[in-house]
Design a protein around this motif. Structure first.
Motif, PDB file in Angstrom:
ATOM      1  N   SER A   1      -4.464   7.564   3.266  1.00 52.32           N
ATOM      2  CA  SER A   1      -4.314   6.123   2.299  1.00 52.32           C
ATOM      3  C   SER A   1      -5.159   5.003   2.880  1.00 52.32           C
ATOM      4  N   TYR A   2      -5.533   4.001   1.948  1.00 51.97           N
ATOM      5  CA  TYR A   2      -6.173   2.687   2.381  1.00 51.97           C
ATOM      6  C   TYR A   2      -5.553   2.043   3.529  1.00 51.97           C
TER       7      TYR A   2
ATOM      8  N   LYS B   1      -0.436  12.130   3.542  1.00 50.23           N
ATOM      9  CA  LYS B   1      -0.995  11.481   2.413  1.00 50.23           C
ATOM     10  C   LYS B   1      -0.837   9.795   3.208  1.00 50.23           C
TER      11      LYS B   1
ATOM     12  N   ASP C   1       2.699   6.108  -2.608  1.00 51.04           N
ATOM     13  CA  ASP C   1       2.946   7.066  -1.799  1.00 51.04           C
ATOM     14  C   ASP C   1       4.332   7.406  -1.887  1.00 51.04           C
TER      15      ASP C   1
ATOM     16  N   TYR D   1       0.930  -1.413   0.081  1.00 52.25           N
ATOM     17  CA  TYR D   1       0.084  -0.020   0.053  1.00 52.25           C
ATOM     18  C   TYR D   1       0.919   1.255   0.156  1.00 52.25           C
TER      19      TYR D   1
END
Length: 299
Positions: free
Chosen positions: A224-225, A220, A203, A199
């Motif tokens: 994020s998920y 950020k 980024d 994940y």
């Protein structure tokens, strides 16, 4: 949730078969494993436990809150690690040609998750409680008088404590040794640390291309998920089912009353091939694995 495809932490879901206060949850047939109980020398099927029972949902909500708090607490430490790696490589505000993408992979692979071992202390008791919930309802399901057989309760309680300790460590790539020390476990299964690396890749790339500061990077990452409440819910849902089923199976084995288990699915187009095979296998011996190799969902 049904036995469906999902991300690394989701896997599939189980309902055990039993008797007593179980019953079908709303939303149709759920994934599950069933038992055949010995009764006066004859075998009979028993109804599945309800995976949406109030006690289990309450425990899952508590675990979700703990997972979300943990993920949130790790945002800035992760951002600092990535920022230091970017500075060391001189990759602030730089275009990344395709043949240099290995730099991103190296940064992501170099993230140190050793600090995530604190999760063990945060959730081991919660996982143990979920296992106990599975054992209690399994005993009720098969009509076992636990007051008359206290030794079985002691066995499953000890199992719950050990499960909570080991599974909470395994989640972050660790294990607990005989001395109670949390140490790295290169063979840890279903760990959230490796999926977290996945994940973070986008980024890291954007941080390089946009020249983000560590504060911006942290913001950020937090959005994020990988560090979201949604992911915390996915993890806790899977781990709740895993722990509850582990407790139920341990109770079935300890009771001596259950001879077989059966895998139930949602019977829709979202059911994975492994779950289909497990469901088609019908009842299997309690100590045998289903065709996928799993003892019970999630698989």
């Amino acid at each position: 949730p049904p036995c469906v495809r999902g991300e690394v932490e989701h896997h599939h879901v189980l309902r055990e078969r039993g008797s007593g206060d179980g019953g079908h949850a709303s939303g149709g047939r759920q994934a599950g494993a069933g038992g055949r109980r010995q009764a006066r020398g004859k075998r009979r099927r028993v109804d599945p436990l309800n995976p949406n029972r109030a006690s289990l949902l309450k425990l899952r909500a508590t675990l979700t809150d703990a997972m979300q708090a943990f993920l949130s607490s790790q945002v800035r430490p992760i951002a600092r690690q990535i920022g230091a790696a970017l500075d060391a490589r001189g990759l602030r505000k730089a275009l990344i040609p395709d043949d240099e993408l290995d730099a991103i992979e190296a940064i992501v692979a170099g993230i140190d998750f050793a600090g995530w071992s604190v999760l063990v202390g945060d959730i081991e008791g919660m996982l143990a409680d979920i296992v106990r919930d599975g054992t209690v309802h399994a005993f009720m399901q098969i009509g076992l008088d636990v007051e008359a057989r206290r030794e079985i309760v002691n066995v499953v309680n000890a199992y719950a404590v050990e499960y909570g300790k080991q599974r909470s460590a395994e989640l972050v790539g660790m294990r607990v040794d005989a001395l109670g020390t949390v140490i790295p476990n290169p063979r840890a299964e279903w760990q959230i640390t490796e999926s977290t690396r996945h994940y973070l890749r986008a980024d890291v790339r954007e941080a390089i291309e946009q020249g983000w500061s560590n504060d911006t990077l942290a913001t950020k990452i937090a959005e994020s998920y990988g560090f979201s409440r949604e992911r915390a819910m996915v993890i806790s849902r899977t781990e709740t089912i895993r722990a509850s089923n582990a407790g139920s199976l341990e109770s079935y084995k300890a009771s001596g009353l259950v001879s077989a288990k059966e895998w139930l699915t949602a019977e829709d187009d979202k059911v994975t091939p492994d779950c289909v095979l497990n469901g088609e296998a019908g009842p299997v011996a309690l100590d045998r694995a289903f065709p996928s190799g799993a003892d019970a969902p999630p698989d």
